[in-house]
Design an enzyme around this catalytic site. Structure first.
Site, PDB file in Angstrom:
ATOM      1  N   PRO A   2       0.805  -1.203   0.000  1.00  0.00           N
ATOM      2  CA  PRO A   2       0.000   0.000   0.000  1.00  0.00           C
ATOM      3  C   PRO A   2       0.852   1.273   0.000  1.00  0.00           C
ATOM      4  O   PRO A   2       1.489   1.599   0.985  1.00  0.00           O
ATOM      5  CB  PRO A   2      -0.813  -0.097   1.298  1.00  0.00           C
ATOM      6  CG  PRO A   2      -0.642  -1.503   1.775  1.00  0.00           C
ATOM      7  CD  PRO A   2       0.705  -1.912   1.283  1.00  0.00           C
ATOM      8  N   GLU A   3       0.847   1.957  -1.105  1.00  0.00           N
ATOM      9  CA  GLU A   3       1.427   3.287  -1.188  1.00  0.00           C
ATOM     10  C   GLU A   3       0.241   4.239  -1.290  1.00  0.00           C
ATOM     11  O   GLU A   3      -0.899   3.816  -1.111  1.00  0.00           O
ATOM     12  CB  GLU A   3       2.356   3.385  -2.404  1.00  0.00           C
ATOM     13  CG  GLU A   3       3.472   2.338  -2.371  1.00  0.00           C
ATOM     14  CD  GLU A   3       4.434   2.421  -3.547  1.00  0.00           C
ATOM     15  OE1 GLU A   3       4.639   3.527  -4.069  1.00  0.00           O
ATOM     16  OE2 GLU A   3       4.968   1.379  -3.948  1.00  0.00           O
TER      17      GLU A   3
END
Length: 289
Positions: A2-3
């Site tokens: 998750p960015e």
DNA sequence: CATTCCGCCTGTAAGC
DNA sequence: TGCTTACAGGCGGAAT
């Protein structure tokens, strides 16, 4: 995984269904990176406000039950300035919201039981976290947000600001971007992609990136992140939004994960190097110092 | 102060 | 097949 795009995709998939929901209870599984910092029972009855994002953090405002004036104030409450929960997905976290969910498995570490269904945090590696913020300065959650850089999809993110933030730094620009104190949300995938789009070698010293190249870099960061949000994020293994839908950005990556394969732009060979114990991918033909 | 490196934790895939 | 090793999206904090 998750960015910024994955966190934003998660937020978008949740915000309408969750806003105004009543929290009935919280079930905790194994410990995450940091302790919750509040007794789960103390949150029962709270009303969930409008989900926000700061960098790779999600902010869930919580209004105290029975205090109408307070609930109103919480609606637009800024992260850690009102009571709420700060959520981070770490490396392997994903949220899911459903009316019916199967019994919690070994990697389901938080369940928010609400009158709109159950919100579940699934995180095998447990680098993620859910941290209570009572809404006071310098509480544990506020400390996590202190020192974060500018939001890349907000107007405040300019080439000048990026250039100023990189000035005087001798570390590689790849590393400086990942640090998150200049601009937030750019993780390992999108950093390589943005540097490719800007034509900048990841090994370039941060302080030696000219203002002109910072213009291209800022634009590349905006475009790559926005495009990734539109595509639903990157699903390398198991990222999905709150409805279980995966993303498609990974199918269009120019360099990330493509070591040894031909560059889609010049036909040269994509290289993989290690910087600061993280893999960087780039095309020597398209990216220069 | 800036920079480098470790470690948190688990699953997967590659290598032998 | 089975065991070992390397590596993976993040990030705080200790060491240098």
């Amino acid at each position: 995984m998750p960015e910024l795009p994955e966190v934003e995709v998660t937020r978008l998939s949740l915000v309408d269904r969750l806003e105004g929901a009543r929290l009935l209870g919280l079930r905790l599984g194994k410990p995450l990176r940091w302790p919750l910092g509040v007794a789960p029972l103390a949150l029962a009855g709270a009303r969930i406000g409008r989900l926000q994002r700061r960098g790779k953090y999600l902010w869930m405002p919580l209004g105290t039950a029975g205090d109408a004036s307070r609930e109103e104030a919480v609606e637009g409450g800024e992260p850690a300035e009102t009571p709420g929960l700060l959520i981070h997905l770490g490396m392997s976290g994903a949220l899911r919201l459903d009316a019916e969910l199967p019994p919690a498995g070994p990697h389901d570490h938080v369940d928010w039981l609400t009158d709109r269904g159950t919100l579940r945090l699934h995180d095998p590696r447990r680098f993620g976290a859910v941290v209570w913020s009572p809404g006071r300065d310098l509480d544990p959650a506020a400390r996590l947000l202190a020192g974060l850089g500018v939001e890349p999809l907000e107007p405040g993110f300019t080439a000048e600001r990026l250039h100023a933030g990189l000035q005087g730094r001798r570390v590689a620009v790849k590393h400086a971007l990942l640090a998150g104190d200049v601009v937030v949300g750019v993780g390992n995938i999108y950093c390589s992609e943005a540097l490719f789009a800007a034509g900048i070698d990841p090994r370039t010293a941060a302080g030696r990136v000219s203002l002109l190249r910072c213009r291209r870099l800022a634009q590349a960061i905006r475009e790559v992140l926005q495009r990734a949000v539109t595509l639903g994020g990157s699903t390398l293994r198991d990222f999905h939004d709150a409805h279980g839908h995966g993303g498609a950005f990974q199918t269009q990556a120019q360099v990330y994960g493509r070591a040894g394969q031909p560059c889609r732009r010049c036909g040269g060979t994509v290289q993989r190097i290690v910087q600061g114990q993280r893999a960087s991918y780039f095309c020597p033909g398209c990216q220069h110092r």
